[in-house]
Design a protein around this motif. Structure first.
Motif, mmCIF file in Angstrom:
data_model
loop_
_atom_site.group_PDB
_atom_site.id
_atom_site.type_symbol
_atom_site.label_atom_id
_atom_site.label_comp_id
_atom_site.label_asym_id
_atom_site.label_seq_id
_atom_site.Cartn_x
_atom_site.Cartn_y
_atom_site.Cartn_z
ATOM 1 N N ARG A 6 0.829 -1.209 0.000
ATOM 2 C CA ARG A 6 0.000 0.000 0.000
ATOM 3 C C ARG A 6 0.862 1.257 0.000
ATOM 4 O O ARG A 6 0.598 2.197 -0.758
ATOM 5 N N LEU A 7 1.879 1.270 0.840
ATOM 6 C CA LEU A 7 2.744 2.447 0.930
ATOM 7 C C LEU A 7 3.507 2.675 -0.366
ATOM 8 O O LEU A 7 3.659 3.815 -0.817
ATOM 9 N N ALA A 8 3.990 1.588 -0.972
ATOM 10 C CA ALA A 8 4.715 1.719 -2.234
ATOM 11 C C ALA A 8 3.807 2.276 -3.325
ATOM 12 O O ALA A 8 4.218 3.123 -4.127
ATOM 13 N N ILE A 9 2.575 1.811 -3.355
ATOM 14 C CA ILE A 9 1.618 2.290 -4.353
ATOM 15 C C ILE A 9 1.289 3.761 -4.109
ATOM 16 O O ILE A 9 1.253 4.572 -5.049
ATOM 17 N N LEU A 10 1.042 4.123 -2.854
ATOM 18 C CA LEU A 10 0.714 5.516 -2.536
ATOM 19 C C LEU A 10 1.870 6.447 -2.877
ATOM 20 O O LEU A 10 1.664 7.540 -3.432
ATOM 21 N N ASP A 11 3.102 6.044 -2.544
ATOM 22 C CA ASP A 11 4.267 6.871 -2.867
ATOM 23 C C ASP A 11 4.396 7.064 -4.375
ATOM 24 O O ASP A 11 4.642 8.183 -4.855
ATOM 25 N N ALA A 12 4.247 5.969 -5.108
ATOM 26 C CA ALA A 12 4.363 6.048 -6.563
ATOM 27 C C ALA A 12 3.237 6.877 -7.159
ATOM 28 O O ALA A 12 3.450 7.691 -8.063
ATOM 29 N N ALA A 13 2.029 6.683 -6.654
ATOM 30 C CA ALA A 13 0.876 7.420 -7.176
ATOM 31 C C ALA A 13 1.043 8.915 -6.946
ATOM 32 O O ALA A 13 0.766 9.729 -7.840
ATOM 33 N N GLU A 14 1.495 9.292 -5.760
ATOM 34 C CA GLU A 14 1.693 10.719 -5.482
ATOM 35 C C GLU A 14 2.705 11.323 -6.445
ATOM 36 O O GLU A 14 2.497 12.421 -6.973
ATOM 37 N N LYS A 54 -8.489 4.501 -10.280
ATOM 38 C CA LYS A 54 -7.539 5.600 -10.182
ATOM 39 C C LYS A 54 -8.062 6.728 -9.295
ATOM 40 O O LYS A 54 -7.309 7.313 -8.518
ATOM 41 N N GLN A 55 -9.336 7.061 -9.410
ATOM 42 C CA GLN A 55 -9.892 8.143 -8.602
ATOM 43 C C GLN A 55 -9.867 7.803 -7.114
ATOM 44 O O GLN A 55 -9.625 8.677 -6.275
ATOM 45 N N ASP A 56 -10.123 6.532 -6.778
ATOM 46 C CA ASP A 56 -10.040 6.115 -5.379
ATOM 47 C C ASP A 56 -8.608 6.241 -4.855
ATOM 48 O O ASP A 56 -8.382 6.649 -3.711
ATOM 49 N N LEU A 57 -7.651 5.899 -5.704
ATOM 50 C CA LEU A 57 -6.247 6.021 -5.322
ATOM 51 C C LEU A 57 -5.876 7.492 -5.128
ATOM 52 O O LEU A 57 -5.169 7.841 -4.173
ATOM 53 N N TRP A 58 -6.349 8.336 -5.993
ATOM 54 C CA TRP A 58 -6.095 9.770 -5.888
ATOM 55 C C TRP A 58 -6.651 10.321 -4.569
ATOM 56 O O TRP A 58 -6.004 11.109 -3.883
ATOM 57 N N THR A 59 -7.839 9.877 -4.202
ATOM 58 C CA THR A 59 -8.435 10.310 -2.939
ATOM 59 C C THR A 59 -7.575 9.873 -1.760
ATOM 60 O O THR A 59 -7.344 10.644 -0.818
ATOM 61 N N GLU A 60 -7.071 8.639 -1.790
ATOM 62 C CA GLU A 60 -6.231 8.146 -0.700
ATOM 63 C C GLU A 60 -4.925 8.926 -0.596
ATOM 64 O O GLU A 60 -4.419 9.176 0.504
ATOM 65 N N VAL A 61 -4.367 9.319 -1.744
ATOM 66 C CA VAL A 61 -3.144 10.127 -1.733
ATOM 67 C C VAL A 61 -3.404 11.446 -1.014
ATOM 68 O O VAL A 61 -2.620 11.884 -0.162
ATOM 69 N N GLU A 75 1.548 3.161 -15.231
ATOM 70 C CA GLU A 75 2.753 3.891 -14.850
ATOM 71 C C GLU A 75 2.976 3.821 -13.340
ATOM 72 O O GLU A 75 4.109 3.651 -12.873
ATOM 73 N N ILE A 76 1.899 3.957 -12.581
ATOM 74 C CA ILE A 76 2.009 3.872 -11.121
ATOM 75 C C ILE A 76 2.480 2.487 -10.696
ATOM 76 O O ILE A 76 3.348 2.342 -9.831
ATOM 77 N N ALA A 77 1.915 1.458 -11.309
ATOM 78 C CA ALA A 77 2.303 0.086 -10.979
ATOM 79 C C ALA A 77 3.777 -0.153 -11.284
ATOM 80 O O ALA A 77 4.499 -0.773 -10.487
#
Length: 205
Positions: free
Chosen positions: A12-20, A54-61, A35-37
């Motif tokens: 989760r942390l790796a995904i959030l860092d990459a997404a941000e 993607k929108q859910d991931l953006w919200t979590e970021v 690209e995030i993956a």
């Protein structure tokens, strides 16, 4: 299999860092989960498993970033007395948070533009607590009572955010020179003086 994939929280942390990183670099519209993956070293299916789309991931970021400031500010508002010191400390806390995390300025701009309900709930809670503490300080005679406490709060937020949004242009256009950190400190000091003392001449004696 990578360590991140073996550890769900690390994933989760790796995904959030990459997404941000990708969101800040490319914007939400142009960012892709592929690209995030790739940047996170995980598969797209793991992104969907942990965050959905993607929108859910953006919200979590956004929620994660805002929580860094929000948790500290909430404790301060709940545990400190209602007085000028609380407002000064709150202003300094917000200023130092944006100073340390300049990318948050861009995230905040997007949050306001998108009117994200989840982020607005967190922000709204802090705003209500802040207004309540300012109103209590007014009732105790600490602040002048003829000012709407909501406007006082908005003024402090605006004075802080605007500096970091347009700092480089200000520094260039008005001829500031020096280390950025020292200039930040100078602005914070002046902002607090303007906010609490005004810009009129100081009374003698």
């Amino acid at each position: 299999m990578t360590a991140a994939r073996r550890d769900p929280e690390a994933t989760r942390l790796a995904i959030l860092d990459a997404a941000e990183e990708v969101f800040l670099d490319r914007g939400v519209a142009d960012a892709t989960t592929s690209e995030i993956a790739r940047l996170a070293g995980v598969t797209k299916s793991l992104i969907h498993h942990h965050f959905g789309g993607k929108q859910d991931l953006w919200t979590e970021v956004k929620l994660r970033r805002f929580a860094e400031y929000g948790d500290g500010q909430r404790r301060m508002l709940q545990e400190s007395g209602a007085d000028e010191v609380l407002l000064r400390d709150s202003m300094a806390l917000y200023f130092r948070f944006l100073q340390k995390s300049p990318e948050m300025v861009r995230l905040l701009a997007w949050m306001f533009l998108e009117d994200d309900e989840k982020c607005a709930d967190l922000d709204g809670e802090l705003m209500r607590l802040g207004v309540e503490r300012i109103r209590e300080t007014q009732a105790a005679g600490g602040f002048r009572p003829d000012l709407d406490p909501r406007y006082i709060l908005v003024a402090f937020l605006t004075m802080t955010q605007h500096w970091f949004q347009f700092r480089d242009g200000f520094l260039r256009d008005v001829g500031f020179e020096g280390e950025r950190e020292a200039l930040d400190d100078g602005y914070l000091e002046s902002m607090l003086k303007i906010f609490f003392e005004g810009i009129g001449p100081k009374a003698e004696g």
